[in-house]
Scaffold this motif. Structure first.
Motif, short mmCIF file in Angstrom:
data_model
loop_
_atom_site.label_atom_id
_atom_site.label_comp_id
_atom_site.label_asym_id
_atom_site.label_seq_id
_atom_site.Cartn_x
_atom_site.Cartn_y
_atom_site.Cartn_z
N SER A 1 11.51 7.59 -81.31
CA SER A 1 11.74 6.24 -81.81
C SER A 1 10.52 5.63 -82.49
CB SER A 1 12.16 5.33 -80.65
OG SER A 1 11.16 5.30 -79.64
N PRO B 1 8.05 4.65 -85.40
CA PRO B 1 8.17 4.49 -86.86
C PRO B 1 7.35 5.52 -87.63
CG PRO B 1 7.80 2.37 -85.80
CD PRO B 1 7.59 3.41 -84.75
N TRP C 1 6.93 8.51 -86.97
CA TRP C 1 7.53 9.85 -86.90
C TRP C 1 8.96 9.88 -87.43
CZ3 TRP C 1 5.57 14.25 -83.84
CH2 TRP C 1 4.24 14.07 -83.43
N GLU C 2 9.39 8.84 -88.10
CA GLU C 2 10.80 8.76 -88.50
C GLU C 2 11.19 9.82 -89.53
OE1 GLU C 2 10.30 5.18 -91.84
OE2 GLU C 2 11.42 4.83 -89.98
N ASN C 3 10.21 10.31 -90.29
CA ASN C 3 10.49 11.35 -91.30
C ASN C 3 10.08 12.74 -90.84
OD1 ASN C 3 11.55 9.69 -93.46
ND2 ASN C 3 9.48 8.89 -93.71
N SER D 1 2.44 4.97 -91.87
CA SER D 1 3.74 5.33 -91.28
C SER D 1 4.83 5.53 -92.32
CB SER D 1 4.19 4.23 -90.30
OG SER D 1 4.35 2.99 -90.96
N LYS D 2 4.46 5.47 -93.60
CA LYS D 2 5.47 5.58 -94.64
C LYS D 2 5.01 6.54 -95.73
CE LYS D 2 8.28 2.83 -97.84
NZ LYS D 2 8.56 1.47 -98.37
#
Length: 290
Positions: A105, A107, A109-111, A170-171
């Protein structure tokens, strides 16, 4: 920590036992031969600990050792690929469990899955382009490996010493996705020649772009594991140059090292991990060049 480590070992023990018994059947050895080759257990463990705690392939340890032992270039590459199929797979499973349990969960590591998919696909394409076209390396294994390690290590030192730490990124931007495609294609080709490459390059790029170090390492480990599995068939089916006696012991050692590595990463500071990685690369590169 101990409970998590024991749990990880239990989960892979059946795969480990099955593969080792299969190797024993394929490569029957006498008691004296078993004793002679058992030291490779520790080589496999050391290589996998380093590989799975930094994102670099285990070849960073194995290739210098095999050169010292007088392996041919083809034997060194083939055996390194085979050992990494054990160690990088164990490390990939361990890191993926870490993601599923602790970072699913997050952010940052979302990709995670998408990065792995893209980098792995491009890496395998680069790897098999080299194999399919029989594209030879521009120089000898020893020369290429030494300079690759030295330049990469110096680059990490420069980043750690001269760039200030900023906020964790994070992006991924469009530029990052394009860069990862190019890096993975090139890294896959280098991996075909050296048995290492794509993991190091992907990890360094993500670290320089200020993503979490554990994210960079885990992505590099999983991508490296997929890449070596895609490449090992070249050495199993076509050139058949794997040194099976070494694999018999280094492979199981690499499984243990691959599981232990995540624990090491979690207990080292980010700065120490970067410097440890850079120091080893510069050392083996310098020794090889000199």
């Amino acid at each position: 920590m101990i409970n998590n480590l024991i749990s990880s070992l239990i989960q892979v023990k059946y795969i480990f036992i099955s593969l080792w018994l299969l190797l024993l059947i394929i490569v029957p050895l006498s008691i004296n031969e078993l004793l002679d080759y058992c030291s490779f257990l520790f080589l496999g463990m050391a290589g996998a600990i380093f590989a799975n705690s930094t994102g670099a392939g285990g070849g960073v340890i194995f290739i210098p050792a095999f050169n010292h032992l007088g392996f041919t270039e083809t034997q060194a590459i083939a055996t390194s690929f085979a050992i990494q199929c054990f160690g990088m797979t164990a490390g990939a499973i361990t890191w993926y469990r870490y993601y599923r349990i602790e970072k699913l969960s997050s952010p940052s590591w979302e990709n995670f899955n998408l990065i792995i998919l893209l980098c792995s696909l491009c890496s395998v394409i680069g790897l098999w382009y080299v194999y399919g076209t029989v594209l030879e390396a521009p120089a000898s294994l020893h020369f290429n490996f030494s300079w690759f390690s030295f330049i990469l290590g110096i680059s990490i030192f420069a980043y750690v010493l001269f760039l200030k730490e900023g906020e964790i990124n994070s992006k991924l931007l469009t530029f990052d996705w394009l860069a990862l495609v190019c890096i993975s294609l090139f890294g896959g080709a280098i991996t075909a020649w050296l048995s290492v490459g794509v993991g190091e390059l992907v990890a360094i790029y993500l670290i320089v772009r200020r993503f979490e170090v554990t994210l960079a390492v885990s992505v590099a480990v999983v991508v490296s594991a997929i890449t070596v599995w895609a490449g090992v068939w070249q050495h199993l089916v076509i050139d058949f140059q794997i040194y099976w006696q070494v694999l018999l012991f280094a492979g199981p050692g690499a499984v243990v090292g691959g599981i232990l590595a995540k624990t090491l990463v979690n207990y080292l500071s980010v700065m120490r991990l970067k410097l440890f990685f850079a120091f080893w690369l510069v050392l083996i590169g310098f020794v090889g060049i000199v």
